[in-house]
Design a protein around this motif. Structure first.
Motif, PDB file in Angstrom:
ATOM      1  N   THR A  24     -24.252 -79.177 -38.021  1.00 38.83           N
ATOM      2  CA  THR A  24     -22.942 -79.190 -37.382  1.00 38.83           C
ATOM      3  C   THR A  24     -22.707 -77.819 -36.755  1.00 38.83           C
ATOM      4  N   ASP A  25     -21.740 -77.766 -35.842  1.00 41.53           N
ATOM      5  CA  ASP A  25     -21.375 -76.468 -35.278  1.00 41.53           C
ATOM      6  C   ASP A  25     -19.926 -76.493 -34.826  1.00 41.53           C
ATOM      7  N   SER A  26     -19.343 -75.310 -34.764  1.00 41.60           N
ATOM      8  CA  SER A  26     -17.997 -75.141 -34.208  1.00 41.60           C
ATOM      9  C   SER A  26     -17.842 -73.683 -33.788  1.00 41.60           C
ATOM     10  N   PRO A  27     -16.984 -73.442 -32.789  1.00 42.18           N
ATOM     11  CA  PRO A  27     -16.762 -72.053 -32.379  1.00 42.18           C
ATOM     12  C   PRO A  27     -16.301 -71.228 -33.585  1.00 42.18           C
ATOM     13  N   HIS A  28     -16.834 -70.032 -33.705  1.00 41.28           N
ATOM     14  CA  HIS A  28     -16.499 -69.224 -34.879  1.00 41.28           C
ATOM     15  C   HIS A  28     -16.060 -67.808 -34.492  1.00 41.28           C
ATOM     16  N   TYR A  29     -16.967 -67.038 -33.920  1.00 42.74           N
ATOM     17  CA  TYR A  29     -16.600 -65.717 -33.427  1.00 42.74           C
ATOM     18  C   TYR A  29     -16.304 -65.890 -31.943  1.00 42.74           C
ATOM     19  N   GLU A  30     -15.025 -65.786 -31.605  1.00 42.84           N
ATOM     20  CA  GLU A  30     -14.603 -66.139 -30.246  1.00 42.84           C
ATOM     21  C   GLU A  30     -14.552 -64.939 -29.317  1.00 42.84           C
ATOM     22  N   ARG A  31     -14.857 -65.216 -28.064  1.00 47.03           N
ATOM     23  CA  ARG A  31     -14.978 -64.190 -27.028  1.00 47.03           C
ATOM     24  C   ARG A  31     -13.778 -63.237 -27.002  1.00 47.03           C
ATOM     25  N   GLU A  32     -12.584 -63.779 -26.907  1.00 44.64           N
ATOM     26  CA  GLU A  32     -11.385 -62.933 -26.792  1.00 44.64           C
ATOM     27  C   GLU A  32     -10.915 -62.412 -28.144  1.00 44.64           C
ATOM     28  N   THR A  33     -10.910 -63.253 -29.153  1.00 45.14           N
ATOM     29  CA  THR A  33     -10.378 -62.868 -30.465  1.00 45.14           C
ATOM     30  C   THR A  33     -11.248 -61.842 -31.179  1.00 45.14           C
ATOM     31  N   HIS A  34     -12.564 -62.038 -31.147  1.00 44.62           N
ATOM     32  CA  HIS A  34     -13.469 -61.190 -31.925  1.00 44.62           C
ATOM     33  C   HIS A  34     -14.254 -60.176 -31.101  1.00 44.62           C
ATOM     34  N   PHE A  35     -14.514 -60.482 -29.837  1.00 47.18           N
ATOM     35  CA  PHE A  35     -15.377 -59.624 -29.024  1.00 47.18           C
ATOM     36  C   PHE A  35     -14.641 -58.908 -27.897  1.00 47.18           C
ATOM     37  N   ASP A  36     -13.323 -59.007 -27.870  1.00 50.61           N
ATOM     38  CA  ASP A  36     -12.517 -58.341 -26.833  1.00 50.61           C
ATOM     39  C   ASP A  36     -13.034 -58.653 -25.429  1.00 50.61           C
TER      40      ASP A  36
ATOM     41  N   HIS B  44     -16.079 -59.122 -24.449  1.00 49.62           N
ATOM     42  CA  HIS B  44     -17.366 -58.510 -24.099  1.00 49.62           C
ATOM     43  C   HIS B  44     -18.590 -59.309 -24.534  1.00 49.62           C
ATOM     44  N   HIS B  45     -18.404 -60.431 -25.163  1.00 50.47           N
ATOM     45  CA  HIS B  45     -19.538 -61.217 -25.669  1.00 50.47           C
ATOM     46  C   HIS B  45     -19.109 -62.672 -25.707  1.00 50.47           C
ATOM     47  N   ASP B  46     -20.028 -63.559 -25.396  1.00 52.58           N
ATOM     48  CA  ASP B  46     -19.715 -64.984 -25.436  1.00 52.58           C
ATOM     49  C   ASP B  46     -19.402 -65.443 -26.857  1.00 52.58           C
ATOM     50  N   THR B  47     -18.623 -66.502 -26.956  1.00 49.24           N
ATOM     51  CA  THR B  47     -18.282 -67.094 -28.248  1.00 49.24           C
ATOM     52  C   THR B  47     -19.546 -67.516 -28.976  1.00 49.24           C
ATOM     53  N   GLU B  48     -19.589 -67.201 -30.253  1.00 42.59           N
ATOM     54  CA  GLU B  48     -20.694 -67.596 -31.121  1.00 42.59           C
ATOM     55  C   GLU B  48     -20.254 -68.821 -31.922  1.00 42.59           C
ATOM     56  N   HIS B  49     -21.059 -69.872 -31.864  1.00 46.17           N
ATOM     57  CA  HIS B  49     -20.797 -71.085 -32.642  1.00 46.17           C
ATOM     58  C   HIS B  49     -21.454 -70.958 -34.001  1.00 46.17           C
ATOM     59  N   MET B  50     -20.694 -71.253 -35.065  1.00 41.23           N
ATOM     60  CA  MET B  50     -21.278 -71.268 -36.404  1.00 41.23           C
ATOM     61  C   MET B  50     -22.019 -72.583 -36.561  1.00 41.23           C
ATOM     62  N   VAL B  51     -23.308 -72.482 -36.772  1.00 34.92           N
ATOM     63  CA  VAL B  51     -24.175 -73.642 -36.964  1.00 34.92           C
ATOM     64  C   VAL B  51     -24.465 -73.730 -38.456  1.00 34.92           C
ATOM     65  N   THR B  52     -24.266 -74.917 -39.016  1.00 36.28           N
ATOM     66  CA  THR B  52     -24.503 -75.132 -40.442  1.00 36.28           C
ATOM     67  C   THR B  52     -25.512 -76.259 -40.611  1.00 36.28           C
ATOM     68  N   ILE B  53     -26.562 -75.976 -41.354  1.00 37.70           N
ATOM     69  CA  ILE B  53     -27.588 -76.981 -41.665  1.00 37.70           C
ATOM     70  C   ILE B  53     -27.569 -77.200 -43.170  1.00 37.70           C
ATOM     71  N   THR B  54     -27.381 -78.449 -43.543  1.00 36.48           N
ATOM     72  CA  THR B  54     -27.427 -78.803 -44.963  1.00 36.48           C
ATOM     73  C   THR B  54     -28.877 -78.803 -45.399  1.00 36.48           C
ATOM     74  N   LEU B  55     -29.163 -78.022 -46.426  1.00 31.26           N
ATOM     75  CA  LEU B  55     -30.522 -77.979 -46.947  1.00 31.26           C
ATOM     76  C   LEU B  55     -30.725 -79.175 -47.864  1.00 31.26           C
ATOM     77  N   PRO B  56     -31.879 -79.790 -47.806  1.00 31.71           N
ATOM     78  CA  PRO B  56     -32.117 -81.016 -48.571  1.00 31.71           C
ATOM     79  C   PRO B  56     -32.014 -80.800 -50.082  1.00 31.71           C
ATOM     80  N   GLU B  57     -31.341 -81.733 -50.728  1.00 28.29           N
ATOM     81  CA  GLU B  57     -31.202 -81.666 -52.187  1.00 28.29           C
ATOM     82  C   GLU B  57     -32.535 -81.868 -52.869  1.00 28.29           C
ATOM     83  N   ALA B  58     -33.443 -82.588 -52.229  1.00 26.44           N
ATOM     84  CA  ALA B  58     -34.752 -82.876 -52.844  1.00 26.44           C
ATOM     85  C   ALA B  58     -35.460 -81.577 -53.212  1.00 26.44           C
TER      86      ALA B  58
END
Length: 177
Positions: free
Chosen positions: A142-154, A156-170
């Protein structure tokens, strides 16, 4: 006149934990892998020494051609991958996925339930790597915007999406057996 490109003789990379002496070579590799953010050489040295259990270097013929920096997020069962760098000399070998797999199989990561990373929307290579890795291990992504261009980077940097991968329980269940 033809140009000869010298490629490493060995096509099987050796994966290992980094050490402080690798800092300068890691820094040079990251610097050569656009669009990765360049950190200071000192930052890479500290990562290689202080976070060596959650970082990976890959070597071909004694030269560092791959790097993953990561850390366990305090008070969470999550592994955060900061950067993945693969030299042009080692591209096409599936090295990024091999390094990620090596990392999640380490004892220090055995309690991690999720792998997290941030990716800008236009970084096609990183999206491809992490989607392919999630498929290979059978993890949800899954992913969603996390560190945003204006809020976090003033701005100077594109928004970073937080990507989350569920690691297998096996994996966790197999280690518990």
């Amino acid at each position: 006149m033809s140009r000869t490109v010298t490629k490493p003789r060995t096509l099987v990379p050796r994966l290992r934990k980094p050490n402080a002496a690798d800092g300068a070579e890691i820094w040079a590799l990251v610097k050569s892998c656009k669009p990765l953010d360049e950190n200071s050489m000192y930052c890479n040295l500290i990562q290689a020494e202080h976070f060596r259990d959650t970082c990976v270097v890959a070597e071909l013929d004694g030269k560092i051609v791959g790097w993953i920096s990561g850390h366990l997020i305090p008070a969470k069962q999550e592994l955060f991958v900061w950067q993945v760098a693969v030299s042009p000399l080692a591209r096409g070998l599936g090295l990024g996925k091999k390094m990620l797999s090596d990392l999640i199989e380490r004892d220090v990561c055995e309690d991690a339930t999720h792998l997290k990373t941030t990716i800008t929307e236009d970084n096609d290579a990183s999206w491809a790597l992490f989607k392919s890795f999630a498929r290979a291990i059978g993890g949800d992504i899954t992913d969603s915007p996390h560190y945003e261009r204006e809020t976090h980077f003033d701005g100077h940097h594109d928004t970073e999406h937080m990507v989350t991968i569920t690691l297998p329980e096996a994996r966790a269940l197999a280690r518990a057996a």
